[in-house]
Design a protein around this motif. Structure first.
Motif, PDB file in Angstrom:
ATOM      1  N   SER A  58      10.260  32.298  -6.439  1.00  0.00           N
ATOM      2  CA  SER A  58      10.893  33.619  -6.569  1.00  0.00           C
ATOM      3  C   SER A  58      11.644  33.968  -5.292  1.00  0.00           C
ATOM      4  N   GLU A  80      11.377  36.761  -3.785  1.00  0.00           N
ATOM      5  CA  GLU A  80      10.408  37.459  -2.927  1.00  0.00           C
ATOM      6  C   GLU A  80       9.655  36.449  -2.062  1.00  0.00           C
ATOM      7  N   GLU A  81       9.250  35.350  -2.707  1.00  0.00           N
ATOM      8  CA  GLU A  81       8.512  34.326  -1.965  1.00  0.00           C
ATOM      9  C   GLU A  81       9.408  33.727  -0.881  1.00  0.00           C
ATOM     10  N   ASP A  97      12.020  35.093   0.559  1.00  0.00           N
ATOM     11  CA  ASP A  97      12.252  36.088   1.620  1.00  0.00           C
ATOM     12  C   ASP A  97      11.044  36.162   2.549  1.00  0.00           C
TER      13      ASP A  97
END
Ligand code: NAG
Ligand code: NAG
Ligand code: NAG
Length: 236
Positions: free
Chosen positions: A145, A147-148, A150
């Motif tokens: 993802s 998010e991961e 980042d």
């Protein structure tokens, strides 16, 4: 075991050698003084046998002790290799598993969602980097993802490139994650115009200052780069 066998052999020899040496030497007619003369060598012989047995027992004991301590040592190193991470950092877990209250990462690893991440120091090829992660009961990072990604790039040095667990082992642009996670085309973060070269079979994360962003780039697997290791949280 060894001591018992030697003992049996010795007794046999002692019994058979006793009469053999006595009988030819024993003259007839004067039994009484002969008997008293014989008792001293017999005592000496038994004493010798006893000493010999004691020595053999000692040797056997020493050998046994050495073997045993060697065994203990082996067991200890086995334990050390299975428990590579002796220091853990834990927090209360939101895991649905009610029996497991703590979610932990090894010391010096960072935690995101239910995973732990580590940035080993020293540049290595992709294969060596993968091996190094395996040696820590982890694998090269698998990014699923934005998010991961980042999160893991937050702690990265923008001047360094980091191998991730994505490669094209057959050289046919069939991208594979090291942990068999299916390659999801709509959750990829390639830099523009990447992947670019059919001879580049390994993927690294690097920073492009012009774009001011981190992204994936295919690279030759022999290039020495940084890397990121990942493992699932340890639940206690
Ligand atoms: C964990 O639980 C706390 C409080 O119960 C909640 O605020 C938080 O959002 C949860 N975190 C995750 C990752 O589910
Ligand atoms: C964690 O990092 C510190 C500083 O780099 C180091 O001294 C320490 O040995 C590390 N601890 C473990 C368990 O790796
Ligand atoms: C692929 O990634 C997209 C975007 O994150 C996600 O919505 C989708 O569920 C993923 N598909 C699979 C099969 O994991």
């Amino acid at each position: 075991m060894a001591a018992e066998i030697t003992y049996a052999e010795l007794r046999f020899k002692a019994e058979s050698s006793g009469p053999n040496t006595d009988n030819p030497a024993a003259p007839e007619g004067k039994p009484t003084p002969q008997r008293s003369n014989l008792s001293l060598p017999k005592m000496l012989v038994s004493l010798l046998i006893f000493l010999l047995l004691a020595i053999i027992f000692c040797i056997a004991f020493i050998i046994f002790f050495q073997k045993y301590s060697q065994l203990l040592k082996e067991k200890k190193t086995l334990k050390e290799s299975t428990q590579k991470h002796t220091e853990l950092e834990c927090k209360r877990s939101n895991s649905s598993r009610k029996d497991k209250v703590w979610s932990c990462c090894p010391k010096n690893w960072t935690s995101f969602s239910s995973y732990c991440y580590f940035y080993p120091t020293g540049a290595k090829s992709w294969a060596e980097s993968a091996e190094r992660c395996s040696g820590m009961d982890a694998h090269l990072v698998v990014i699923t993802s934005k998010e991961e990604q980042d999160f893991i790039t937050e702690n990265m040095n923008i001047k360094t490139a980091y191998y991730v667990g994505l490669s094209d082992p057959q050289g046919q642009r069939h991208w594979q994650w090291v942990d068999q996670t299916p390659y999801n085309e709509s959750a990829t973060f390639w830099h523009p115009n990447e992947p670019s070269d059919k001879d580049e079979h390994c993927v690294m994360l690097n920073y492009r200052p012009l774009l001011q962003q981190w992204g994936w780039n295919d690279a030759r697997c022999e290039l020495l780069q940084g890397s990121v290791c990942e493992m699932v949280n340890i639940y206690l």
